[in-house]
Every structure is written in structure tokens, then in C-alpha cells.
Enzyme design. Structure first.
Site, mmCIF file in Angstrom:
data_model
loop_
_atom_site.group_PDB
_atom_site.id
_atom_site.type_symbol
_atom_site.label_atom_id
_atom_site.label_comp_id
_atom_site.label_asym_id
_atom_site.label_seq_id
_atom_site.Cartn_x
_atom_site.Cartn_y
_atom_site.Cartn_z
ATOM 1 N N ASP A 31 84.879 -3.594 -84.396
ATOM 2 C CA ASP A 31 85.154 -4.911 -83.905
ATOM 3 C C ASP A 31 84.860 -5.021 -82.456
ATOM 4 O OD1 ASP A 31 85.464 -7.896 -83.823
ATOM 5 O OD2 ASP A 31 87.472 -7.721 -85.023
HETATM 6 C C1 BGC Z 1 86.439 -10.722 -84.060
HETATM 7 C C2 BGC Z 1 85.368 -10.586 -85.148
HETATM 8 C C3 BGC Z 1 84.145 -11.177 -84.734
HETATM 9 C C4 BGC Z 1 83.606 -10.565 -83.779
HETATM 10 C C5 BGC Z 1 82.372 -11.104 -83.136
HETATM 11 C C6 BGC Z 1 85.960 -10.404 -82.731
HETATM 12 O O1 BGC Z 1 86.672 -10.857 -81.831
HETATM 13 O O2 BGC Z 1 87.635 -10.187 -84.264
HETATM 14 O O3 BGC Z 1 85.954 -11.349 -86.578
HETATM 15 O O4 BGC Z 1 83.204 -10.984 -85.919
HETATM 16 O O5 BGC Z 1 84.626 -10.943 -82.621
HETATM 17 O O6 BGC Z 1 82.227 -12.419 -82.685
#
Ligand code: BGC
Length: 763
Positions: free
Chosen positions: A273
Site C-alpha cells: 500500500d
Molecule cells: C490506500 C489504497 C489505495 C492507495 C493508492 C492508499 O492510501 O490505502 O487503498 O489503493 O492509497 O491510491
């Protein structure tokens, strides 16, 4: 036939392997590390790819994918930089959080789950893929399948709620929708299952906080939807921010390798993530270099936003902290994904600039979004059949959510075109035309306190009304005084849920409560529309407001869809995918709990000393999982089982007759639950095992059956604690997945509370 296709697959795999072997033999270490680096759009979100820092890194082969940039032209320019200007011309993965639609925005995933309609989940994901791919996106960070039982956690909005079975069916449908047959078509994009794992169970519902859970709870209650998506062939998995057994998921070998790949057989790649290798430092795991090495070795293949792999792995390789085969494993999996997407054959497969003009926010997509949204609304109360409203007379539309188009879409809608969407007021006006008069007043802001409202998201700041609370209130009361009926559009802002949007209170903000109470006090019929991205507390409202329709955040077409249901063109059929608590103190409240040694017979009854209950509130939630009313009524009759004995290799059929006993067409969701009466570990009081949506004309009946076999009764439990020896440091022995002979209950009903019960025995 099967043999032929297996041979064809094997030869396709061999071709892919050879292609990737050749390519990897030409790659330098720097180029390899580039492939496993995934930065966000950075300076190209608004700037020109050619002259950007990210563009320069692409040319140097330092980037394998990029995400959250919008526009086919931009995506094409980036792909050209990679293909034409970098030494090996390897195309980019271009990702985006296309969570519930692209420009055509569908209901938030929690709402979609309230439709209990897996074909709707598949269709909406398909349309999202058609639109996103028209804008150059080949990878979506969806589905999010984290089970959530704590509505304080704002990301409850992004998943399918509290139930592993419903969550699994929605997860696999979404994967099918995004990826199509095999990601070969130019509208078929790669899905990314997230957030692996257990992200939906943070302590106190606070985003990113600690998760600590027994293996048995993981396996029986939380892991099923992830596994369902893996079984459906999801191409990639995103690890979660939280710890699992104390180790951040980002670098948890048990999770990413032993469970995901070795036990479940996942063949795709794992991406972190956002910045989560960097976050291992505050988690207390050491410095960036050792964290990157640990993440890679545990099974992470791509680093989102930390720049940790590109910046530290070469040094770790030199120092023997990672091996070339660790790096090669990750690089190979990224290249395989690009190969499977067809990017090596045609890097511009998703860069059809013409399609961006014709395939996005089309009338067909809008019509589908409107249809699906209407299926997700849950009618919680309808005293005296106030709803549906007639299109006549004077209707006061009051409330802070009544005239804001941008708040209809919900959180995580990064590609929206708000200028194209309507507000609810506009939707109501279009619905009634000149047959009725809609009198609008805002009544109050979402929060009286500007600071709290300012804390919520970034899009919503423009909707604040700077008149005094009293002025807003007076205007609403005047509108109400002039009207025959009042519709109150209350609740949260779109971004009150979603990432980093945890709340400690779950009821309406004070200023909205005050307004609603005053509207009810007029004695006129009041319909409350509750906008929310989570389950909320509506105990006062349930007592005092005659009609409540929970509308979640229904997407770009929500205003028309809400009007369809409010004015009766569509009969509501949504069912709650989460239990709605009576107060925050009941949280977490969920239907599939264990029985305890001191259960109460009546979860809605009075307090009983020395039983497992509260002295100030009943155990039962205000509205149970699976609950939702209709403008018609249904009866369940002739519930029967083909036999009361099930053998290990046999099937028995449960059937029930469902009849539409009212006078208008409607849909009912028939829900089958099972309870294992005696197990080697304590078992839940019920678990959803089958559901079916049926549409019935007035007076019509249908029989809904469920064929039960031993697989429906299996669960994870330790091998007999008396047979195997466990060490003093482990909680028990190994876990196995079997059904245990004995008595079971099978239940059926329109929700998890209101069920009929029969018994059978597994022999
Ligand atoms: C979130 C994810 C997301 C990623 C990319 C993160 O902060 O937890 O769900 O896909 O950002 O935007």
C-alpha cells in the site's frame, strides 16, 4: 476438450516464460529494480510527462508502473516514454483507484453489497473497466474486500460489510467484471485485491491502527473474501498498512508467502500500500534499507510510493541481505502481469484516445448506474406507508445533503466529473416536473462547527453555507410550514467515510438532529434520507421519524435513483450488509457472533443479571444484518428439507415458498443461514450460506431452494486438542478445514433476525 485447453495453457505459459527469460537476461540490476518501483503520478498529475521528473525516471528505466493520473493523452505520452525512450522499451502498468466507477460513478461498495446482487457487482465493475481503460488505465486498485464490523472505521464504505459469505460473492463478481475473460480484451484490466489482510479490524475503529486476531477468527471470519478473489483469478494483491501477528503485512512472510502463495496458490504479484515500506519505520521495524529487504523477502513484489526498492536493494544485494533470486522473483511477476495484459504485444492497447470521447459516461452507463443505485437503498422504516410520495402538492426538501451534487458520489471517486452530475434537488425537480412544487432549504450545515467540517476530505469545503445557524434553521422551518410533506436529506459528507475518516460518534451531528426534531415537531409527514458511508446510529430517528430510507452514497446518478424510489417508480429492495447499532457502545455488533456460555434468549429483551448483556441497551442491533423493507410485503411458507440426514457425499435440499402478498411488484432477498449446534470449537449462532434475489409480481410465488452439502458445513478448527501435542508457546495445534458430524440448524428468512428454523444431522 479440457485436455486440449490445458495443453494450450501450458504452451502459452511456456511462451511467456521464454519471452520473460530473454527480456530478463538483457536487464541490468537498475532496470530490474525499476520494474518493481511504483510511484504516484507526482509532477505529471498536472504537468507535462515529457518534462517531468517522473518522465525522466521512466526514460532511465527506474519505474515499472505509475498511478492515479487522469486522461488518455497523458497515459499515452507516458507509455510512449517507456516504450520509445527507455533502453528496453518495457511498457508501464498504469493504475488507478477505480473503486466504484470512473466518470460514471456507481454506489460505494458498501451500498453495492446492499443490493445483494452479484450480477450488478459484475456489471458495474465491467463498466468501470470499459471507462477506465478508455482513459489509458490498465490496472485498478479494487476490489477492496476487508470485512468491517466497526463503523467507526471510515473505510467500511469501501468493502462489502460484515459478512464473509456476501463479501466473497461480491469480491469474485468484481474480479470477473474488471478482468473479463483473461485480461486479453482492450477493455479488460487487471484487478488488485486489497488490503491483505485484516485491515478492517483496527483497534477502536481508528484507521491504520493495530490489528490483533486469533488464527481461527482470521480463517473463519475474515479471510474468506480475499481467498474468493484469489480463486476468481485476481491478477494482483495489495498488502495492508496494519500489523498481522505484530509484523506489518507489508513484510509478513507468513501472510504473503506461506498463506497467499503456498496455501492458496496465488500466482500474481503483491504490491505494497501507499508508502508502507517507509511506514515500517514508525511501526518499529528498523531503517528503510532493512525494511525494504524484509518486504521483498517476505513476498512483496512492488513498492508503492516508498522508493525503497530502487534506493536500497542494490546495497542489500551487495551486503547479502537479499539474493538475486528474490529480486528476480519480483521482477518476473511484474513482467508476467504486463505480458498477461497484452502490453508487450501492443503497449498502446489501452491508449485508444478516440474511445475516451465515446465510451465514458455514456447514456447506457448512466442508466445502469441509476438502476443499480436504486437497488441499493434500504427502506428501514415506513410507518403508515408514507412512502412512496405522490408527485403532487408542495414538497419541502430540506437538509445539508439536498443540494450538493459533489457529495452524491461518495469517497474514492478519483475520476469524477462533478460538473456533469445533478444534486438531489435537481433530481426531484426533474422527477416531478410541473406536477408538484419542490421547496428547498438547506436548514443547517453538515456540522455546525466549521473546523470539524473542514477536517472531512477535500472536496466538500465548497458546500458550507456561511449564514448563521439560526438563519438556516428559520428558512427550513418556513419551507416546512408551506409544505404538505417534508423530505429531510441528512447524514454525512461523502468523505466522512473512506480513508482516514474515522468517527467516534455514529449518530447525526447535533445541528442536524435539532433540525430533524423541529421538522418532526411540525406534525407533517417526514421522510428521512440518510446519506452515509457506514452503518450509523439512528435510534432517535427510528422512534420519531415515520419513514427512513438509507441511501448511502449512490454515485453520480444517485439523485435520479433516489427520486425513482421516493416517488415509487422503483420499489426499494436493498438489504443491510452490516448491522446498524443502537449506540456506539454496542460496537462491534454483528450477527454471526458466538453464543457465549451465558447467552440471553431474547436479544431485544430486558437486562438479565449475570447474563452476557448490557444493563442500558439490548444486545440486538437497531436494524439487523440483511434487513430491509419494501413497498410491498412478502410471506415465507412451506419451508422444508428433502431429508433431515445429510451424508458426507450427499446433498439435501432446503426449499421455501416466497409470495408477494402486497399489491405491487417487488424484489425480496431470500437468506439461508446455518448453525452448527456442536463443534470442537464454539460456533456462531448463524452464518449466511446462500442468498437469492427474487422479483415477484403481486400475488406471485416462487420456491427458492438451497442444495446443502458437506462443503457448506466445513470450517477451520484445531485438530483435536487431546490428540496432538502443542508447545507451551503455541496456542494450540494445527488448524484443519472439515465438517464435523452432528446436529445443524438451517434457517431462512428476509433478514438475519426474522427466520424460520429446521434441523438436520450430518452423519
Ligand atoms: C490506500 C489504497 C489505495 C492507495 C493508492 C492508499 O492510501 O490505502 O487503498 O489503493 O492509497 O491510491
Amino acid at each position: 476438450m479440457l485436455a486440449c485447453s490445458l495443453t494450450a495453457m501450458a504452451s502459452d505459459d511456456a511462451k511467456m516464460d521464454k519471452f520473460i527469460d530473454d527480456l530478463m537476461s538483457k536487464m541490468t540490476l537498475e532496470e530490474k529494480l525499476g520494474q518493481i518501483n511504483l510511484p504516484p503520478g507526482g509532477d505529471i498529475v498536472t504537468g507535462d510527462p515529457q518534462s517531468s521528473d517522473i518522465g525522466a525516471a521512466i526514460v532511465k528505466g527506474q519505474i515499472g508502473g505509475i498511478f492515479n493520473i487522469k486522461g488518455a493523452d497523458k497515459a499515452k505520452a507516458l507509455q510512449e516514454l517507456a516504450v520509445k525512450k527507455s533502453r528496453l522499451g518495457i511498457p508501464l502498468l498504469i493504475g488507478m483507484d477505480v473503486i466504484h466507477g470512473y466518470e460514471t460513478v456507481f454506489p460505494i461498495p458498501l451500498a453495492l453489497a446492499a443490493s445483494w446482487d452479484t450480477s450488478a457487482a459484475e456489471t458495474t465493475a465491467r463498466i468501470a473497466a470499459i471507462e477506465a481503460s478508455a482513459a489509458g488505465i490498465n490496472w485498478t486498485f479494487s476490489p477492496m474486500v476487508d470485512i468491517a464490523r466497526d463503523p467507526r472505521w471510515g473505510r467500511m464504505s469501501e468493502g462489502s460489510g460484515e459478512d464473509p459469505f456476501l463479501g466473497s460473492r461480491m469480491a469474485e463478481a468484481m474480479v470477473r467484471g474488471y478482468q473479463g475473460k483473461s485480461m486479453q480484451g482492450d477493455t479488460e484490466i487487471m484487478a488488485c485485491l486489497k488490503h491483505f489482510a485484516l485491515y478492517g479490524a483496527p483497534d477502536a475503529g481508528r484507521d491504520y491502527s493495530t490489528v490483533d486476531m486469533s488464527r481461527l477468527r482470521m480463517f473463519n471470519e475474515y479471510l474468506a473474501p480475499y481467498r474468493a478473489a484469489v480463486n476468481a483469478g485476481v491478477g494482483s494483491v495489495m498488502s495492508s498498512f496494519n500489523v498481522v501477528d505484530g509484523i506489518p503485512a507489508t513484510a509478513n512472510k507468513w501472510l504473503l508467502t506461506d498463506l497467499l502463495r503456498d496455501y492458496w496458490g496465488f500466482k500474481g504479484f503483491v504490491v505494497t500500500d501507499y508508502g508502507s515500506i517507509g511506514e515500517m519505520q514508525p511501526h518499529g521495524m528498523g531503517d528503510m534499507q532493512s525494511n525494504a529487504a524484509m518486504a521483498l523477502k517476505s513476498g512483496t513484489d512492488m513498492d508503492m510510493s516508498s522508493w525503497a526498492f530502487v534506493n536500497t536493494l542494490a546495497k542489500s544485494l551487495q551486503e547479502g541481505k537479499v539474493s538475486m533470486s528474490d529480486i528476480d522473483r519480483a521482477v518476473r511477476l511484474i513482467l508476467e502481469a504486463k505480458y498477461k495484459l497484452g502490453l508487450f504485444k501492443n503497449p498502446y492497447k489501452y491508449n485508444n484516445v478516440k474511445r475516451e470521447k465515446t465510451d465514458i459516461y455514456t447514456p447506457e452507463h448512466k442508466a445502469e448506474a441509476r438502476r443499480v443505485a436504486a437497488k441499493t437503498f434500504v427502506l428501514l422504516k415506513n410507518e403508515g406507508n408514507i412512502l412512496p410520495l405522490q408527485k403532487k402538492g408542495k414538497i419541502a426538501l430540506v437538509g445539508p445533503l439536498a443540494n450538493t451534487a459533489i457529495n452524491m458520489v461518495g469517497s474514492w471517486a478519483g475520476a469524477i466529473a462533478p460538473e456533469k452530475y445533478k444534486s438531489l434537488l435537481h433530481g426531484f425537480q426533474d422527477a416531478v416536473g410541473d406536477k408538484a412544487n419542490i421547496i428547498y432549504a438547506k436548514g443547517c450545515n453538515v456540522y455546525a462547527d466549521a473546523k470539524t467540517e473542514g477536517n472531512v476530505g477535500i472536496w466538500n469545503k465548497n458546500i458550507r453555507d456561511n449564514r448563521t445557524e439560526q438563519e438556516l434553521f428559520d428558512e427550513a422551518m418556513k419551507a416546512a410550514a408551506n409544505a404538505d410533506v417534508i423530505v429531510a436529506a441528512m447524514g454525512e459528507l461523502a468523505e466522512s467515510s473512506g480513508e482516514s475518516s474515522s468517527r467516534s460518534e455514529l449518530d447525526l451531528p447535533e445541528t442536524q438532529k435539532k433540525l430533524l426534531a423541529a421538522l418532526v415537531a411540525t406534525g407533517k409527514p417526514v421522510v428521512m434520507l440518510n446519506f452515509s458511508g457506514r452503518s450509523t446510529v439512528m435510534t432517535w430517528e427510528n422512534e420519531n421519524v415515520p419513514a427512513i430510507l438509507n441511501v448511502w452514497f449512490g454515485g453520480s446518478e444517485a439523485p435520479d435513483a433516489i427520486a425513482d424510489v421516493v416517488f415509487g417508480d422503483v420499489n426499494p429492495s436493498g438489504k443491510l450488509p452490516v448491522s446498524m447499532p443502537r449506540n456506539v457502545g454496542q460496537v462491534p455488533v454483528y450477527y454471526n457472533h458466538l453464543n457465549t456460555g451465558r447467552p440471553v434468549d431474547n436479544p431485544k429483551g430486558d437486562f438479565i443479571k449475570f447474563k452476557s448483556n448490557y444493563f442500558d441497551v439490548p444486545n440486538a442491533p437497531l436494524y439487523p444484518f440483511g434487513y430491509g423493507l419494501s413497498y410491498t410485503s412478502f410471506s415465507f411458507s412451506d419451508f422444508n428439507l428433502s431429508s433431515d440426514k445429510l451424508s458426507n457425499d450427499g446433498t439435501i435440499r432446503a426449499s421455501v415458498k416466497v409470495t408477494n402478498t402486497g399489491d405491487r411488484e417487488g424484489a425480496e432477498v431470500v437468506q439461508y443461514y446455518i448453525r452448527d449446534m456442536v463443534g470442537s470449537i464454539s460456533r456462531p449462532v448463524k452464518e449466511l450460506k446462500h442468498f437469492e434475489r427474487v422479483s415477484l409480481a403481486p400475488g406471485e410465488s416462487k420456491t427458492v431452494s438451497f442444495d446443502i452439502n458437506v462443503d457448506d458445513l466445513k470450517y477451520y478448527h484445531p485438530v483435536d486438542q487431546f490428540k496432538s501435542k502443542s508447545s507451551a508457546l503455541s496456542s494450540g495445534s494445527d488448524i484443519e478445514y472439515t465438517a464435523e458430524p452432528g446436529e445443524f440448524q438451517i434457517m431462512v428468512g428476509p433478514d438475519s433476525e426474522n427466520v424460520q428454523t429446521l434441523k438436520f444431522t450430518l452423519e
